[in-house]
Each structure stands twice: as C-alpha cells, then as structure tokens.
Design a protein around this motif. Structure first.
Motif, mmCIF file in Angstrom:
data_model
loop_
_atom_site.group_PDB
_atom_site.id
_atom_site.type_symbol
_atom_site.label_atom_id
_atom_site.label_comp_id
_atom_site.label_asym_id
_atom_site.label_seq_id
_atom_site.Cartn_x
_atom_site.Cartn_y
_atom_site.Cartn_z
ATOM 1 N N UNK A 1 4.321 5.054 18.372
ATOM 2 C CA UNK A 1 5.441 5.531 17.425
ATOM 3 C C UNK A 1 4.964 5.363 16.086
ATOM 4 N N UNK A 2 4.247 4.296 15.597
ATOM 5 C CA UNK A 2 4.031 4.108 14.139
ATOM 6 C C UNK A 2 2.366 4.157 14.283
ATOM 7 N N UNK A 3 1.768 4.810 13.291
ATOM 8 C CA UNK A 3 0.447 4.331 13.237
ATOM 9 C C UNK A 3 0.086 4.471 11.824
ATOM 10 N N UNK A 4 -1.134 3.964 11.330
ATOM 11 C CA UNK A 4 -1.683 3.945 9.954
ATOM 12 C C UNK A 4 -2.020 5.711 9.737
ATOM 13 N N UNK A 5 -1.774 5.838 8.378
ATOM 14 C CA UNK A 5 -2.189 7.394 7.908
ATOM 15 C C UNK A 5 -2.990 7.408 6.676
ATOM 16 N N UNK B 1 10.300 -2.313 9.825
ATOM 17 C CA UNK B 1 9.323 -1.637 10.443
ATOM 18 C C UNK B 1 7.951 -1.760 10.307
ATOM 19 N N UNK B 2 7.511 -2.449 9.189
ATOM 20 C CA UNK B 2 6.102 -2.928 9.009
ATOM 21 C C UNK B 2 5.996 -3.881 9.685
ATOM 22 N N UNK C 1 0.862 -1.193 -0.073
ATOM 23 C CA UNK C 1 -0.080 0.146 -0.002
ATOM 24 C C UNK C 1 0.864 1.348 0.036
ATOM 25 N N UNK C 2 2.075 1.055 -0.018
ATOM 26 C CA UNK C 2 3.100 2.296 -0.064
ATOM 27 C C UNK C 2 3.269 2.703 1.266
ATOM 28 N N UNK D 1 6.126 7.323 10.494
ATOM 29 C CA UNK D 1 7.179 7.097 11.035
ATOM 30 C C UNK D 1 7.967 5.892 10.620
ATOM 31 N N UNK D 2 7.241 5.152 9.914
ATOM 32 C CA UNK D 2 8.035 3.799 9.286
ATOM 33 C C UNK D 2 8.897 4.197 8.283
ATOM 34 N N UNK D 3 10.036 3.526 7.772
ATOM 35 C CA UNK D 3 11.019 3.955 6.881
ATOM 36 C C UNK D 3 10.141 3.179 5.600
ATOM 37 N N UNK D 4 10.124 4.216 4.495
ATOM 38 C CA UNK D 4 9.479 3.691 3.265
ATOM 39 C C UNK D 4 10.121 2.480 2.705
#
Length: 296
Positions: free
Chosen positions: A99-103, A83-84, A69-70, A75-78
């Motif tokens: 620290x990480x959340x869906x956007x 990270x994911x 999903x891109x 805050x996750x490195x692309x």
C-alpha cells in the motif's frame, strides 16, 4: 583447631549476605560493556521489554528520517508520523503490504539501510532468544539452613539438597568449602578457603533428596569452633553442586552459601521421605526446610 592471631578490625563491617554481595571499588560498574552477558542474565520481562523498546525506538527514528526527506512515501499522508512509522515497521520486518512504497531516491536509500539493519537485528534477537532457551538450568533446592547435630556420636554439619525436576541427575557431585577471615602474622587481612571433607560427595543417580554430611572431627576446619567465632571470623559455608542432566545431556551447576546465622546447633531436619498407600516413594517439599530440636 588453631585460633587466628589477632582480631578482625572493628572498622570492618561484617557482610551479612555472604560472599556474593561484594562492593567492587575501583572497578568499572558499567555492566553494558558486556551487553551480550547482560542480556543473558536479565530476567525475562526485562529482556523482552528492552527488545520491544529498542524495536519501537528504531522504527520511530527511521520514521523521523522519512519525514525529514519530505513526501518520499507513496500513499502516505504528507507529514503524518504514524503513516511513516508503520511503513518503517513493514520495511524492517520485510512485510511489504504494497500500500505504501518509496518513490524518491532518498526514501529508497533509507529503505535499503533499514532493511539491512532489520535483518541484522532479527538475527541477533533470534540468537539471543535461542541462547536463553538453550541455557541449561538446575532446579536443585538447598535447605534454607544448615545444622550441626550429633551423628554416630560425632558432631556433624548437615544440609539438604533436592532435585525439583521429575528426572535424573547423573554423576552428581557436591563440594563444600569453609571461608573465614583471618589475619596473618604480618597483620594482613585475608579470606581463606578450607576444603570440607564429606561422608559422601558423589552420587551416580540423584532424583530425590540428599543429606550432605561433614563430621566435625580433629581434621575438620570447624573443629572447636563456636558460634561466636563464626561471627567474629565472618565464616561462611559455600556449597557447589554439579551434575549431568539426563534430559538435555548437559552439565548443570548450582550453588548456595550459609552464613553463621543460617547454621543452627543441636537441631535435626524433619523427615520428609515416606511411602504412599500403593508403595510409591513421596517427598514432602513443604517441610523440606523444617528443623526441630534433637530432644524431641
């Protein structure tokens, strides 16, 4: 005892491991058609390994879905799989460090699906662990061999059982059956079961050891049977034990079987009961399976 008519065909291979080792031809061998039963019967390390593998695999698949999903996780490195992956672990376990959340909408939909599956998976894993821990088990020890020895002048089949736990088994019952292969008058090969009468088949309290005895008299299915006949007719002595475990108040079961090579003639069991210096009864389990000739 009346002998069977005919002989077992020579092409039939004698099963040296007892009745439980059976090849089922024509039946499905796919045990995973009943996964709950398989997970209950697997050994502990295989069960834990399977659960761990499924947990890691599920998180890895969701991690790949997040990557597809891109850049949908803040805050996750692309394009970074780790990270994911760890974001998936936090989502599935409902940890939510923040620290990480869906956007994105896509990431939020995946989080919703994963949270639901995580709750279901946690419930099933918890139920499975509880079911395994709550299963009543019997720590009943059977002697490795059975013996045929004179008792009060009558040849008697004997075997020993013992309770390995430090508790009582209430209303203990033992049943012994003789299984043999016979050929009917019509030439059909059959496995027949015969009930074996015991001198004592019931014990109100069972805590130490119990010698199971069957007198081989005229009414016994073993009367007049030789070792050669036992092997030829593929005889097997099957022992089943049931009782009520006093600690958990549940019925426990145990079973064992003896094939001809495990039935010894003109032997007796070594005595394992004694008393300590302070008068307590003791059992020497290290000699529980030992036998000696009756001449000694």
């Amino acid at each position: 005892m009346k002998k069977t008519r005919g002989k077992i065909p020579k092409t039939r291979k004698i099963n040296r491991e007892g009745s439980y080792n059976v090849v089922r031809i024509g039946a499905s061998n796919n045990h995973w058609r009943d996964p709950y039963h398989v997970l209950l019967t697997l050994c502990w390390y295989k069960t834990l390994g399977l659960i761990s593998f499924g947990y890691i695999l599920a998180n890895a698949l969701f991690a790949l879905a997040y990557l597809a999903g891109g850049n949908g996780i803040e805050n996750a490195r692309p394009g970074n799989f780790l990270d994911v992956f760890f974001f998936s672990v936090q989502t599935m376990a409902s940890i939510g460090y923040g620290a990480m959340y869906p956007k994105t909408l896509y990431a939020n939909i995946l989080v919703t699906i994963e949270s639901l599956l995580g709750l279901m998976g946690l419930a099933m894993a918890t139920g499975l662990m509880f079911a395994r821990f709550s299963l009543p088990t019997a720590r009943v020890l059977f002697s490795h061999v059975a013996i045929i020895t004179p008792y009060n002048g009558i040849p008697t089949l004997m075997l020993r059982v013992a309770n390995e736990r430090q508790n009582w088994i209430l209303e203990a019952q033992v049943r012994v059956s003789l299984v043999r292969t016979q050929i009917t008058k019509e030439g059909d090969l059959m496995r027949r079961f015969y009930d074996v009468h015991l001198l004592r088949s019931h014990s109100p309290l069972f805590a130490l050891t119990w010698t199971i005895m069957h007198p081989i008299d005229e009414s016994s299915p073993l009367y007049g049977v030789s070792t050669e006949e036992m092997v030829e007719d593929e005889m097997e002595v099957i022992v089943t034990f049931t009782g009520l475990d006093e600690t958990v108040s549940q019925t426990i079961h145990a079973r064992h079987s003896y094939i001809p090579k495990q039935i010894l003639w003109n032997m007796r069991f070594v005595d394992i009961l004694s008393k300590t210096r302070d008068g307590k009864r003791s059992i020497d389990y290290s000699r529980f399976h030992d036998v000696m000739p009756i001449d000694n």
